[in-house]
Design a protein around this motif. Sequence first.
Motif, short mmCIF file in Angstrom:
data_model
loop_
_atom_site.label_atom_id
_atom_site.label_comp_id
_atom_site.label_asym_id
_atom_site.label_seq_id
_atom_site.Cartn_x
_atom_site.Cartn_y
_atom_site.Cartn_z
N CYS A 50 -0.01 5.17 -0.57
CA CYS A 50 -0.95 5.40 0.53
C CYS A 50 -0.26 6.16 1.66
N ASN B 109 -7.95 2.42 5.16
CA ASN B 109 -8.42 1.63 4.02
C ASN B 109 -7.93 0.19 4.02
N ILE B 110 -6.78 -0.07 4.66
CA ILE B 110 -6.23 -1.42 4.63
C ILE B 110 -6.51 -2.15 5.95
N ALA C 62 0.83 -1.20 0.00
CA ALA C 62 0.00 0.00 0.00
C ALA C 62 0.87 1.25 0.00
N ARG C 63 1.96 1.14 0.76
CA ARG C 63 2.89 2.28 0.83
C ARG C 63 3.48 2.59 -0.54
N VAL D 263 -3.32 3.83 5.16
CA VAL D 263 -2.98 2.42 5.41
C VAL D 263 -3.82 1.92 6.59
N ASP E 64 2.19 1.96 -3.35
CA ASP E 64 1.14 2.56 -4.17
C ASP E 64 0.84 4.00 -3.76
#
Lengths: 307, 281
Positions: free
Chosen positions: B182, B190-191, B177-178, B187, B180
């Motif tokens: 985020c 949304n994650i 995610a990072r 993080v 991408d």
Amino acid sequence: MAQIQVEKQLPPRKSSLSQKTKNAINGYLYISPFFLLFAVFGLFPILFSFYLGFQKWNGLGEMEYVGFQNFKLILEDPLFWKALGNTMIMWVLGTLPQLLIGIILAYALNSALIKLKSFFRISVFMPYVTSTVAVAIVFGIMFNSQEFGLFNAILGNFGIDPVSWSTSEWGVKMAISTMVFWRWVGYNTIIYLAGLQAIPNELYEAAVIDGATTRQKIQYITIPMLRPIIIFTVFTSTIGALQLFTEPLIFIGRTYRQEGITVVLYLYREAFANQAFGPASATAIILFLIIIVISSINVLVANRIAR
Amino acid sequence: MSKTNRKVQLTISKTFVYALLAIASFLAIFPFYWMFVMATNNNSAINKVPPAIIPGAELVTNFSNVINTIDFFGAIWNSVIVATLATLGVLFLCSLAGFAFAKLDFKGKNILFVAILVTMMIPPQLGLIPQYIIITKLGWLNDLKAIIVPGLIDAFGIFWMRQYISSNVPDELVDAARIDGCSTFRVYWNITVPIIIPAFATLAIIKFMYIWNDFLWPLVVLRDQASFTIQVALRGLIDNYVRDNGMILSGTFWATVPLIIVFLLLNKLFISSLTEGAVKS
């Protein structure tokens, strides 16, 4: 600030360094609400309690330093010792049967081929969902000292005279211990049940092959395997019992009758009925020390047994 | 040992187990039934020998007496507000802090986490009197904030969330995610949040029940009828000189029913939340 400027001067390392710093800043930010709230409503009150324990104060006027006077006052008050004694007696009366019967019920629930298992589980757990206030009110009326009180009516069927539950030395303690017992026994049952279910079946099967009886299986497999959970429940129910407040307050009311007063009820009475904040804080400190001592004994005994 | 002998023994022990469980269930359920019986009888049926053990016809009378004595619905509403807001606040703050402890690196992380655990060992009565003084100074006496704001402190919740996030949210997912792009908060939001819904459910039940049933603290800081939670209001029922037991138990019964219904509907979740949470800490 300075750090951020340095980062700007070193473009190649910027992203990794700033990500790390950002993580740290976010980390502190995310945990800060707890520490801020705890500082105001947790840590400061605790420190202030230790300060108040040495002051004379009614909550309005000036505070006056009195040294150990408050502690002396409390420790020379027969009612404090009565409250401490009551708390200890109700700790034993409420806790011991609760844990023993909890183990027995868990064992019964865990035996194979039992139908209606979830019905039994739900029903024994239901008292725990009931509030302590409700439990104390309901049992307070059941333990009515008149002959029409439920428990007295039952005793009457066996030709036993009505017991004055709310005013006699042991009546009050029995009534309050029953309330504690009823609310918590199912909770402990379920905790023990979880512990029992975690014991691998192979152990029992091996024991059966070796010709072990049920009693031997309980003694040599079940109890040793349950030990950590037993220690946990003894620990939590002990601390809970030392803080007993709601049941006696509801049952004996504003009279603070000495047959049923507990340490926390004594503290509450000093602070909010007598406006004696100094002695009340001294009581809180003494209670804290008692809890530390008893918890340490608990830990020591637990470590000794665990070996 | 012969085969029939064994069979007889097994039947006896099975009967014994059933009898034991039946008695235990009866004793656990009976007070609820008895509460209902009392809530539907008048005082003369309650105060006679032997006392009434079947429901009577005074259900409505007793409950209207409750409403005339205390602000029953107002107190229920206060309890709902207090328990809901404290629970939502705790879910957010504890998962955020748990996420920080599980997935972010910062100096002193371990010591701070241990410090949080240590606060769990302190008996709540130790700071009671200064807490009351602070609430007075803030002008929060008789204000539901006095319950909600201190209620946001939940060391167990942070511990619980940290453990759950550590073992259920993979580091690879966070790193991906990072990459991408985020932000740290995304993080978390949304994650992490969608993965830890079960941990939310457990913590919510523990917290809601704790606040709903709490008595000592509300008793100390809520002095005015209008601010009473249901537990404090129930005490008002027994404080009268004339004790109308039918009325008292009617109030107690109807105050108990909502939580029992929720418990019966979600019994598996309740039982596992309230016990597993305890054991794991």
